[in-house]
Structures are given as C-alpha cells and as structure tokens.
Design a protein around this motif. Structure first.
Motif, mmCIF file in Angstrom:
data_model
loop_
_atom_site.group_PDB
_atom_site.id
_atom_site.type_symbol
_atom_site.label_atom_id
_atom_site.label_comp_id
_atom_site.label_asym_id
_atom_site.label_seq_id
_atom_site.Cartn_x
_atom_site.Cartn_y
_atom_site.Cartn_z
ATOM 1 N N PRO A 123 -24.332 -118.543 -25.244
ATOM 2 C CA PRO A 123 -25.615 -119.414 -24.723
ATOM 3 C C PRO A 123 -26.671 -118.609 -24.183
ATOM 4 N N ILE A 124 -27.890 -119.105 -24.240
ATOM 5 C CA ILE A 124 -29.042 -118.580 -23.645
ATOM 6 C C ILE A 124 -29.516 -119.282 -22.463
ATOM 7 N N PRO A 125 -30.123 -118.487 -21.409
ATOM 8 C CA PRO A 125 -30.702 -119.317 -20.382
ATOM 9 C C PRO A 125 -31.940 -120.024 -20.656
ATOM 10 N N ARG A 126 -32.274 -120.889 -19.891
ATOM 11 C CA ARG A 126 -33.600 -121.561 -19.763
ATOM 12 C C ARG A 126 -34.763 -120.397 -19.483
ATOM 13 N N ASP A 127 -35.952 -120.715 -19.553
ATOM 14 C CA ASP A 127 -37.083 -119.827 -19.530
ATOM 15 C C ASP A 127 -37.308 -119.634 -18.129
ATOM 16 N N ASP A 128 -36.915 -120.674 -17.294
ATOM 17 C CA ASP A 128 -36.966 -120.401 -15.891
ATOM 18 C C ASP A 128 -35.674 -119.850 -15.173
ATOM 19 N N GLU A 129 -34.688 -119.585 -15.809
ATOM 20 C CA GLU A 129 -33.611 -119.100 -15.424
ATOM 21 C C GLU A 129 -33.588 -117.718 -15.163
ATOM 22 N N ASP A 130 -32.928 -117.043 -14.298
ATOM 23 C CA ASP A 130 -32.583 -115.433 -14.171
ATOM 24 C C ASP A 130 -31.432 -115.141 -15.256
ATOM 25 N N PRO A 131 -31.931 -114.510 -16.147
ATOM 26 C CA PRO A 131 -30.690 -114.000 -17.134
ATOM 27 C C PRO A 131 -29.635 -113.395 -16.870
ATOM 28 N N LYS A 132 -29.473 -112.530 -15.678
ATOM 29 C CA LYS A 132 -28.464 -111.863 -15.171
ATOM 30 C C LYS A 132 -27.676 -113.117 -14.402
ATOM 31 N N LEU A 133 -28.072 -113.777 -13.544
ATOM 32 C CA LEU A 133 -27.560 -114.908 -12.861
ATOM 33 C C LEU A 133 -26.817 -115.630 -13.898
ATOM 34 N N PHE A 134 -27.529 -116.269 -14.900
ATOM 35 C CA PHE A 134 -27.024 -117.072 -16.016
ATOM 36 C C PHE A 134 -25.870 -116.550 -16.697
ATOM 37 N N SER A 135 -25.800 -115.263 -16.976
ATOM 38 C CA SER A 135 -24.687 -114.459 -17.627
ATOM 39 C C SER A 135 -23.488 -114.513 -16.620
ATOM 40 N N TYR A 136 -23.691 -114.031 -15.147
ATOM 41 C CA TYR A 136 -22.564 -114.148 -14.255
ATOM 42 C C TYR A 136 -21.949 -115.381 -14.173
ATOM 43 N N ARG A 137 -22.871 -116.398 -14.181
ATOM 44 C CA ARG A 137 -22.117 -117.743 -13.895
ATOM 45 C C ARG A 137 -21.362 -118.101 -15.169
ATOM 46 N N GLY A 138 -21.920 -117.485 -16.226
ATOM 47 C CA GLY A 138 -21.279 -118.027 -17.407
ATOM 48 C C GLY A 138 -19.488 -117.384 -17.479
ATOM 49 N N TYR A 139 -19.438 -116.180 -16.813
ATOM 50 C CA TYR A 139 -18.014 -115.736 -16.749
ATOM 51 C C TYR A 139 -17.308 -116.877 -16.043
ATOM 52 N N LEU A 140 -17.561 -117.153 -15.081
ATOM 53 C CA LEU A 140 -17.003 -118.321 -14.046
ATOM 54 C C LEU A 140 -16.602 -119.801 -14.844
ATOM 55 N N ASP A 141 -17.911 -120.123 -15.663
ATOM 56 C CA ASP A 141 -17.764 -121.528 -16.423
ATOM 57 C C ASP A 141 -17.213 -121.529 -17.691
ATOM 58 N N HIS A 142 -17.427 -120.337 -18.399
ATOM 59 C CA HIS A 142 -16.884 -120.185 -19.883
ATOM 60 C C HIS A 142 -15.692 -119.640 -19.879
ATOM 61 N N ARG A 143 -15.275 -118.600 -19.157
ATOM 62 C CA ARG A 143 -13.673 -118.195 -19.238
ATOM 63 C C ARG A 143 -13.081 -118.195 -17.976
ATOM 64 N N PRO A 144 -13.019 -119.533 -17.329
ATOM 65 C CA PRO A 144 -12.245 -119.427 -16.019
ATOM 66 C C PRO A 144 -10.915 -119.168 -15.858
ATOM 67 N N GLU A 145 -10.284 -119.460 -17.208
ATOM 68 C CA GLU A 145 -8.801 -119.270 -17.271
ATOM 69 C C GLU A 145 -8.407 -117.843 -17.290
ATOM 70 N N ASN A 146 -9.194 -116.824 -18.024
ATOM 71 C CA ASN A 146 -9.092 -115.451 -17.904
ATOM 72 C C ASN A 146 -9.676 -114.789 -16.518
ATOM 73 N N MET A 147 -10.394 -115.633 -15.868
ATOM 74 C CA MET A 147 -10.879 -115.037 -14.526
ATOM 75 C C MET A 147 -9.754 -115.351 -13.480
ATOM 76 N N LEU A 148 -9.317 -116.616 -13.603
ATOM 77 C CA LEU A 148 -8.060 -116.828 -12.856
ATOM 78 C C LEU A 148 -6.801 -115.948 -13.118
ATOM 79 N N ALA A 149 -6.557 -115.889 -14.433
ATOM 80 C CA ALA A 149 -5.281 -114.930 -14.788
ATOM 81 C C ALA A 149 -5.591 -113.574 -14.102
#
Length: 266
Positions: free
Chosen positions: A122-148
C-alpha cells in the motif's frame, strides 16, 4: 532503500535520564558490538526503565544484514556472546537472494519472519509521513509475524538472540521499540535507541543492504531515523495500551508477557 520510505529529519534525543543512553558515556559505548563484517550492531541492554533500573545486557542484539560476517565474527557471536536464535525480519525475496547467513550455516537457529505486507505494498496518502506509514504497516499487515518474533524471545531455551533486517534500522527498529516499550523502557530511551542507527548509517550504506536497493550516499539524509517518527508510532501504540497492550490484542498470553519482561528486567 529499505521497506520504509524517506524523510529528512536527522535529529536525535538523549535518554530519559540523560546518562547511559546518551552519546559519549560508558554504557553507550558498551552497547555497540564491533564486528568486522556487519555494522549497526548493538545490545538492547542498559536502557533506563520507567520504574527504575535498566534492561539487562546479553539478551538481544540488533543488527544489519549478516551475510558478510567473518569467521571471527561468528565465533564471537556463538561463543562469547552465545547467540542461539536469529530472528530475520527480511522479505522472502531477500532471504532467497542472499541464501543462508554465516550464523545459519554454523547451525544457529534462524527464523524468517518477514514484517512486510504480502503482494503489492500500500502507499501513503499525500498528507502522511511515508516512513511512519511503513512502520505502521509492519504492525497492521503482518501482526502474526511480529507476534511470532516476540514469542521467540519468551522461549526458555531461546538463549541470547539476534534480530536483523537489511540495514538494522527500520524493521528491526520497530521490533526493538515494541519489545523495549513492552518491558518498560522509558519512552525517551526507546526513541533514542531507534535514532542511534544514524551513527552507523553511512557505514551500513557503504557496505550495502541488498542488490535490489539503489543507494546514493549523497542522499543519506533520506535514509536516517527521525526521532519524531518513532515518537508518533509509540503514541499510536498507546491506543492499544502501549506495546504490551498491542501484544495482548494479538494473543500473547500473560504468562509469556511476564517471561519477556523477566528476560530483560533484572
């Protein structure tokens, strides 16, 4: 260059008590682990806790990619440091491209747990910080692996562990921030640990982080770790009741949460 996009903020912060996590102090120097074939390697020990005390040394190392470790590096990590578990947060493509690390070839248990989203990212909105967007994605999109990955640290026989990605700053930075916040590290110190990768960034980029990343050292500021990004991510974790609350919501049993804290808090 890595899974995170770019930003130009290059500032850093001192630790919560202004001592051991700040530059030019004995504990700051002790945290860095000098290896011949890998930069940005440091121990998660010595960080000040919110309720007093500090995290224990010798429990978790964080690093950049491991594929140029020398024989002496491997001997140190498996012998003197005693690494028994490696947590690899890179993508399947990176793992396939590089093959086994020297530690894996030496028989060290290695678990590959990518935190990148599957398929088209996914790509961030124009008003989003792209690095924060990516970091949030680790938690939102791969929570099962972060938990593991976190659960590996709660295993009684996991021994000292090492977690890494490509540069050891984005994926590894978010994972270590989650762990540190969960075990009670002071917020300023969590942010400072994240930003500490800036000290070794040029060396990391000169060595290289993988052939799919095109890097120009003239653009080094684009790859730094801005403290405000980690501060914002931690604030978002507060909606779940901090890192511990996020892990509980993903299904981490209370017993394992206690074991995680006991590992890092004397």
């Amino acid at each position: 260059m890595t899974e995170a996009d770019t930003t130009t903020d290059t500032g850093t912060e001192t630790g919560a008590d202004g001592t051991d996590t700040a530059p030019d102090t004995p504990a700051h120097a002790r945290r860095w682990v000098p290896l011949q074939g890998c930069e940005n390697v440091r121990d998660l020990g010595g960080l000040p806790l919110r309720d007093g005390g500090r995290t224990r040394f010798g429990q978790l190392l964080r690093s950049a990619r491991l594929h140029e470790l020398t024989d002496s590096d491997v001997s140190f990590l498996t012998g003197e440091y005693g690494v028994r578990t490696v947590i690899d947060l890179r993508s399947p493509r990176e793992v396939e491209r590089d093959g086994p690390t020297p530690l894996e070839r030496a028989g060290v248990r290695t678990e590959h747990l990518t935190v990148l989203p599957e398929g088209q990212r996914p790509i961030p909105r124009d008003d989003e910080d792209p690095k924060l967007f990516s970091y949030r994605g680790y938690l939102d999109h791969r929570p099962e692996n972060m938990l593991a990955a976190v659960r590996l640290l709660t295993e009684p026989d996991a021994g000292p562990a090492l977690v890494h990605c490509a540069a050891g700053k984005d994926r590894t930075g978010v994972f270590c921030a989650l762990v540190a916040d969960t075990v009670g590290v002071a917020r300023d110190a969590v942010v400072h640990d994240y930003a500490l990768s800036n000290e070794r960034l040029e060396a990391v980029l000169r060595r290289g982080v993988g052939t799919e990343y095109e890097i120009d050292l003239a653009d080094i500021d684009l790859y730094r770790c801005p403290p405000h990004v980690m501060t914002a991510l931690l604030a978002e974790l507060d909606t779940d009741g901090s890192g511990a609350g996020w892990l509980r919501r993903q299904g981490l049993p209370e017993e394992e949460l206690h074991r995680l804290r006991a590992r890092f808090v004397a």
